[in-house]
Enzyme design. Sequence first.
Site, short mmCIF file in Angstrom:
data_model
loop_
_atom_site.label_atom_id
_atom_site.label_comp_id
_atom_site.label_asym_id
_atom_site.label_seq_id
_atom_site.Cartn_x
_atom_site.Cartn_y
_atom_site.Cartn_z
N ASN A 152 -69.41 -21.83 -58.83
CA ASN A 152 -69.64 -23.04 -59.63
C ASN A 152 -68.37 -23.49 -60.35
OD1 ASN A 152 -69.40 -21.24 -61.68
ND2 ASN A 152 -71.40 -21.63 -62.61
N SER A 191 -68.97 -2.02 -62.88
CA SER A 191 -67.82 -1.73 -63.72
C SER A 191 -67.92 -0.33 -64.28
CB SER A 191 -67.80 -2.74 -64.87
OG SER A 191 -66.90 -2.32 -65.89
N THR A 233 -67.46 0.29 -67.11
CA THR A 233 -68.01 0.13 -68.45
C THR A 233 -69.40 0.78 -68.56
OG1 THR A 233 -68.24 -1.47 -70.25
CG2 THR A 233 -69.14 -2.14 -68.14
N TYR A 241 -72.25 -7.82 -72.01
CA TYR A 241 -71.62 -7.87 -70.68
C TYR A 241 -71.84 -6.55 -69.95
CZ TYR A 241 -67.97 -6.79 -67.34
OH TYR A 241 -67.32 -6.34 -66.23
N LYS A 265 -74.21 -5.28 -66.40
CA LYS A 265 -73.81 -4.48 -65.23
C LYS A 265 -74.79 -3.33 -65.03
CE LYS A 265 -70.33 -6.95 -63.95
NZ LYS A 265 -70.50 -7.82 -62.79
N TYR A 302 -65.75 -0.74 -60.69
CA TYR A 302 -64.30 -0.92 -60.78
C TYR A 302 -63.78 -0.31 -62.07
CZ TYR A 302 -65.71 -5.12 -58.08
OH TYR A 302 -66.29 -6.00 -57.21
N ASN A 327 -57.45 -9.35 -71.51
CA ASN A 327 -57.07 -8.12 -70.83
C ASN A 327 -55.58 -7.83 -70.99
OD1 ASN A 327 -59.44 -9.26 -68.61
ND2 ASN A 327 -59.64 -7.27 -69.58
N ARG A 341 -56.52 4.08 -69.50
CA ARG A 341 -57.36 3.43 -68.48
C ARG A 341 -56.81 3.77 -67.10
NH1 ARG A 341 -59.61 2.72 -72.49
NH2 ARG A 341 -60.52 0.85 -73.41
N GLY A 369 -65.20 -1.67 -80.13
CA GLY A 369 -65.85 -1.47 -78.83
C GLY A 369 -64.97 -0.81 -77.78
N ASP A 370 -63.67 -0.59 -78.09
CA ASP A 370 -62.80 0.02 -77.08
C ASP A 370 -63.15 1.50 -76.88
OD1 ASP A 370 -61.09 -1.67 -75.78
OD2 ASP A 370 -59.52 -1.58 -77.30
C1 UD1 Z 1 -62.87 -4.39 -70.35
C2 UD1 Z 1 -64.25 -3.87 -70.09
C3 UD1 Z 1 -64.50 -3.78 -68.61
C4 UD1 Z 1 -64.30 -5.13 -67.99
C5 UD1 Z 1 -62.90 -5.58 -68.26
C6 UD1 Z 1 -62.70 -6.95 -67.62
C7 UD1 Z 1 -65.24 -2.30 -71.66
C8 UD1 Z 1 -65.23 -0.93 -72.19
N1 UD1 Z 1 -64.36 -2.55 -70.68
O1 UD1 Z 1 -61.96 -3.38 -69.95
O2 UD1 Z 1 -65.81 -3.38 -68.36
O3 UD1 Z 1 -64.56 -5.07 -66.62
O4 UD1 Z 1 -62.68 -5.61 -69.67
O5 UD1 Z 1 -62.61 -7.98 -68.48
O6 UD1 Z 1 -66.00 -3.12 -72.08
N2 UD1 Z 1 -55.19 -3.81 -75.05
C9 UD1 Z 1 -54.20 -3.97 -76.02
N3 UD1 Z 1 -53.80 -5.24 -76.34
C10 UD1 Z 1 -54.34 -6.36 -75.72
C11 UD1 Z 1 -55.33 -6.17 -74.73
C12 UD1 Z 1 -55.73 -4.89 -74.42
O7 UD1 Z 1 -53.70 -2.99 -76.58
O8 UD1 Z 1 -53.94 -7.48 -76.07
C13 UD1 Z 1 -55.60 -2.44 -74.68
C14 UD1 Z 1 -57.07 -2.18 -74.94
O9 UD1 Z 1 -57.27 -1.68 -76.23
C15 UD1 Z 1 -57.39 -1.16 -73.86
C16 UD1 Z 1 -56.44 -1.51 -72.72
O10 UD1 Z 1 -55.43 -2.31 -73.30
O11 UD1 Z 1 -57.05 0.11 -74.30
C17 UD1 Z 1 -57.12 -2.26 -71.60
O12 UD1 Z 1 -57.84 -3.37 -72.14
P1 UD1 Z 1 -58.50 -4.51 -71.24
O13 UD1 Z 1 -57.51 -4.98 -70.25
O14 UD1 Z 1 -59.12 -5.51 -72.15
O15 UD1 Z 1 -59.59 -3.74 -70.39
P2 UD1 Z 1 -60.83 -2.82 -70.87
O16 UD1 Z 1 -61.15 -3.01 -72.29
O17 UD1 Z 1 -60.54 -1.45 -70.39
#
Ligand code: UD1
Length: 342
Positions: A34, A127, A129, A152, A156, A180, A202, A234, A300-301
Amino acid sequence: MAKKIIVTGGTGYIGSHTTVELQQEGFDVIIIDNLCNSEKEVIDGIEKITGVRPEFEEFDLCDRNKVVDFFRNNTDIDAVIHFAALKAVGESVNKPLLYYHNNLVSLMNLLESMNQFKTGSMVFSSSCTVYGQPVRLPVTEKEPLQPAVSPYGNTKQIGEDIIRDAVTSSGNLKAVSLRYFNPVGAHPTALIGELPRGVPENLVPFITQTGIGIRKQLKVFGDNYNTPDGSCIRDYLHVVDLAKAHVAALKRILEGNMKNNYEIFNLGTGTGVSVFEAIKSFERVSGLKLNYKVEGRRAGDIEQIWADPSYANNELKWKTVSTLDEAIKSAWDWEQKCKSKH
Ligand code: UD1
């Protein structure tokens, strides 16, 4: 004759890379999307890479009549790969009903039509998650699931339950859920990649946007976790490797190689990488110094999670081949290519 595969969400990040791999393996693809979080031009990129333009149908899978009509008019579909979903964790906390409605109604509409029109095979985007913070690392598919930390994540978990129950009750349906870990990077041609709208949530898109100067500074969310360097860990895998796993899963279903009619696979590299290590990788491949600052933890991390991918390695005969540096380099190449689009 070529098998005909529906790819829902096929103009999105993982869906577009999977469409490329499917077409390169000789499948015919019909994308349903969409365009709520993607651009139609992605189809041009897919065509440039593969030389084949996938069919495209623009509609919302939450519209039951449209889904039924589509299946009624396309009785030769062999399988569905279902990516289409909302995926922003933070947004899902503020708009839970939107997430439950969108992600679950679309799934149920698809499954109902697949039952009605006897399309028997589905690959579902799940995921890591669903594991929450696992007790044992690396995490296997046998690890008990934890209550979801976001709507979210809950979509899943519930999505997996819906598919499992639908398979159990149906004489016809077979499905694979792919959990994933953290997909990153872009196609080596830099013709398709991740296109986050607004400020990326992300890590890797935020890093590359900081590198190119769209963002001033990356915030590292916490350096006081119980990990070797204090930042979260991760399992980052190259999106092209991830896309190839979908082809492997699809072939397993279509070629009758499943052990059960519903199967689950972890898709990751098997290696944990910290936020600081990801930053160092970016600095290595770009030759730049990244401007970052340690901030407080993000709500939530999860502290640390990485996959045990051996079940997928053995059963799907699939394994990641790209290194972290290769994945991040491809994300950086894509960012540089996209500069004009921001
Ligand atoms: C999250 C979701 C996952 C989802 C994915 C896609 C959870 C636990 N995980 O992954 O299910 O599929 O998003 O959107 O809900 N970080 C920083 N600074 C930033 C961004 C991220 O330090 O600006 C760190 C985060 O704290 C984390 C790591 O980078 O430790 C990865 O973060 P991110 O890319 O957002 O992925 P997840 O949180 O693992």
